[in-house]
Scaffold this motif. Structure first.
Motif, PDB file in Angstrom:
ATOM      1  N   SER A 197       0.823  -1.207   0.000  1.00 31.88           N
ATOM      2  CA  SER A 197       0.000   0.000   0.000  1.00 31.88           C
ATOM      3  C   SER A 197       0.857   1.256   0.000  1.00 31.88           C
ATOM      4  O   SER A 197       0.506   2.257  -0.647  1.00 31.88           O
ATOM      5  CB  SER A 197      -0.927  -0.006   1.217  1.00 31.88           C
ATOM      6  N   ALA A 198       1.978   1.238   0.699  1.00 29.83           N
ATOM      7  CA  ALA A 198       2.860   2.411   0.750  1.00 29.83           C
ATOM      8  C   ALA A 198       3.648   2.584  -0.540  1.00 29.83           C
ATOM      9  O   ALA A 198       3.785   3.700  -1.057  1.00 29.83           O
ATOM     10  CB  ALA A 198       3.814   2.289   1.933  1.00 29.83           C
ATOM     11  N   LYS A 245       2.898   1.449  -3.539  1.00 30.75           N
ATOM     12  CA  LYS A 245       1.963   1.763  -4.634  1.00 30.75           C
ATOM     13  C   LYS A 245       0.942   2.805  -4.179  1.00 30.75           C
ATOM     14  O   LYS A 245      -0.266   2.645  -4.367  1.00 30.75           O
ATOM     15  CB  LYS A 245       1.232   0.487  -5.073  1.00 30.75           C
ATOM     16  N   GLN A 246       1.403   3.877  -3.578  1.00 31.52           N
ATOM     17  CA  GLN A 246       0.505   4.892  -3.020  1.00 31.52           C
ATOM     18  C   GLN A 246      -0.416   5.470  -4.097  1.00 31.52           C
ATOM     19  O   GLN A 246       0.021   5.774  -5.208  1.00 31.52           O
ATOM     20  CB  GLN A 246       1.305   6.012  -2.369  1.00 31.52           C
ATOM     21  N   TYR A 247      -1.708   5.606  -3.716  1.00 31.00           N
ATOM     22  CA  TYR A 247      -2.762   6.169  -4.566  1.00 31.00           C
ATOM     23  C   TYR A 247      -3.097   5.281  -5.770  1.00 31.00           C
ATOM     24  O   TYR A 247      -3.820   5.721  -6.667  1.00 31.00           O
ATOM     25  CB  TYR A 247      -2.401   7.569  -5.060  1.00 31.00           C
ATOM     26  N   ASP A 249      -3.369   0.227  -3.511  1.00 31.94           N
ATOM     27  CA  ASP A 249      -3.407   1.018  -2.282  1.00 31.94           C
ATOM     28  C   ASP A 249      -4.841   1.221  -1.812  1.00 31.94           C
ATOM     29  O   ASP A 249      -5.160   1.029  -0.628  1.00 31.94           O
ATOM     30  CB  ASP A 249      -2.724   2.364  -2.523  1.00 31.94           C
ATOM     31  N   ASN A 250      -5.718   1.589  -2.721  1.00 28.26           N
ATOM     32  CA  ASN A 250      -7.120   1.783  -2.358  1.00 28.26           C
ATOM     33  C   ASN A 250      -7.773   0.482  -1.903  1.00 28.26           C
ATOM     34  O   ASN A 250      -8.589   0.472  -0.982  1.00 28.26           O
ATOM     35  CB  ASN A 250      -7.899   2.359  -3.551  1.00 28.26           C
ATOM     36  N   ARG A 270       1.726   1.114   6.690  1.00 27.75           N
ATOM     37  CA  ARG A 270       1.649   2.019   5.533  1.00 27.75           C
ATOM     38  C   ARG A 270       2.106   3.427   5.905  1.00 27.75           C
ATOM     39  O   ARG A 270       2.924   4.031   5.194  1.00 27.75           O
ATOM     40  CB  ARG A 270       0.212   2.060   5.014  1.00 27.75           C
TER      41      ARG A 270
END
Length: 323
Positions: A120-121, A123-125, A129-130, A197
Motif C-alpha cells: 500500500s505504501a 503503490k501509493q494512490y 493502495d485503495n 503504511r
C-alpha cells in the motif's frame, strides 16, 4: 543489557502487587455473596455460614489480603471456590489455549498485515493502495461478534468446512482453530496495515532512502532492508500491544467459539465472585503483559542501530566514571 532486564523485572514486582491489591479490593467490596452464588439463594443460613468459615470470608480485608500474598510467596494461588480445584491446575489447562490463540493470531496478522502495508505504501494512490485501505477499514468497522456469527453460519452450517466450536472433551484439530484465529487476526491485521503504511510512507521520503537509491541499491533492497527496518519500531510496538490484548481480551472469541481460555475463565470467575481464580487470572495476565513489554523494549535495541549505539555509549560512560 542484562542489568537493564534485571531492573525491569524488579520494577514489575510493585506493579503486580498494586494490581493484586486493586483487584482484591474490587472483588471484596462489590455487591454479592460468593457463598450464595455457589450454593444458590435457597441455601440455608447454616450452610452459608459453613462455607464462609471455610473460605474465611468473615476475616478483615487486610488480613485476607496479607494471607493471600503469603500463600503466593509459597507458590500457593489457592483453590477455586467454583471448581473446587487448585487455581494453578485450572490455569495450566487454560493458558496453553490462550497462548496458541494469541500466537497464531499474531502470526497471521504479521503474514498479512506487513506485506499489505508495504504494498500500500509503495503503490501509493494506486488501485492496490485503495484496495488495501478498503479491506483495512472494512475489517476495522465490522463488529467482532457479528463477524464471528457470520463466519459460523457460512463455513460451519452452510458449507460444513469448519467446526463451529471447540469440543469440551476430545481431540482438537487444526480446523477448530481456523475460525477463532481469523476472528482475532481480522481486526488486528487492519490496524497493522494502516500503521505499516503510514510509517513506510514517512521513511520512504527520508534522506537515507534517497541516499540508498543514489548508491545504486536495488528497489527490493531499499524497501525490504532500509525502509522496512526503519519503519519497524511502531510495528513492533503494535504487535506487542495486540499480543497483550489477546492474552486477556479475546473474551468474545473465546465465548463464541467455546475456546477454553484465560479470558473466558476470568469473566466467569468475576461473575461468580470466585476470588482465587480471578486473582490467578489477573496475575497471569499482568505478568505476561510485563514480560511482553520488556521483550518489545529489548527488540528496539536490535532493530534500531541508533538505540544500540546510544546504549553502548552510555555503558562506556558508566564504565569510565566507575574507573
Amino acid at each position: 543489557m542484562l542489568k537493564y532486564i534485571g531492573k525491569r523485572l524488579l520494577i514489575m514486582i510493585p506493579i503486580i502487587l498494586g494490581i493484586t491489591l486493586i483487584v482484591f479490593a474490587i472483588l471484596n467490596y462489590t455487591p454479592g455473596d460468593p457463598a450464595k452464588l455457589l450454593l444458590g439463594f435457597n441455601a440455608t443460613e447454616e450452610s452459608l455460614e459453613a462455607v464462609r468459615a471455610e473460605w474465611r470470608l468473615d476475616d478483615p480485608f487486610l488480613v485476607r489480603y496479607v494471607r493471600y500474598l503469603g500463600d503466593i510467596l509459597h507458590g500457593d494461588f489457592g483453590t477455586s471456590w467454583r471448581y473446587g480445584t487448585a487455581v494453578t491446575q485450572e490455569l495450566s489447562t487454560r493458558v496453553p489455549n490462550t497462548l496458541k490463540l494469541a500466537a497464531m493470531s499474531v502470526l497471521v496478522m504479521l503474514i498479512l498485515g506487513i506485506p499489505m502495508g508495504i504494498i500500500s505504501a509503495v503503490k501509493q494512490y494506486s488501485i492496490l493502495d485503495n484496495l488495501m485501505l478498503f479491506i483495512a477499514l472494512l475489517l476495522t468497522s465490522i463488529p467482532t461478534f457479528w463477524l464471528a456469527l457470520m463466519m459460523m453460519l457460512k463455513f460451519s452450517l452452510e458449507l460444513g468446512w469448519l467446526p463451529a466450536s471447540m469440543p469440551a472433551t476430545g481431540v482438537v484439530t487444526w480446523k477448530h482453530w481456523v475460525l477463532p484465529v481469523f476472528m482475532c487476526a481480522a481486526n488486528l491485521t487492519a490496524s497493522l496495515v494502516r500503521t505499516t503504511r503510514s510509517n513506510m510512507l514517512e521513511v520512504i521520503r527520508s534522506d537515507c532512502i534517497r541516499t540508498a537509491r543514489a548508491k545504486g541499491a536495488t528497489e527490493f533492497r531499499v524497501i525490504a532492508y532500509h525502509a522496512l527496518r526503519n519503519a519497524l519500531m511502531p510495528v513492533v510496538t503494535l504487535v506487542g500491544i495486540n499480543f497483550n490484548v489477546l492474552m486477556g481480551g479475546a473474551v468474545i472469541t473465546e465465548q463464541v467459539f467455546s475456546v477454553s481460555g484465560v479470558g473466558n475463565l476470568l469473566i466467569t470467575s468475576v461473575r461468580t465472585k470466585d476470588a482465587p481464580m480471578a486473582m490467578g487470572c489477573i496475575i497471569f495476565i499482568a505478568t505476561t503483559i510485563g514480560l511482553v513489554n520488556l521483550a518489545v523494549d529489548v527488540l528496539y535495541v536490535y532493530i534500531n542501530p541508533r538505540l544500540k549505539s546510544q546504549y553502548v555509549k552510555m555503558k562506556k560512560r558508566r564504565e569510565a566514571k566507575a574507573a
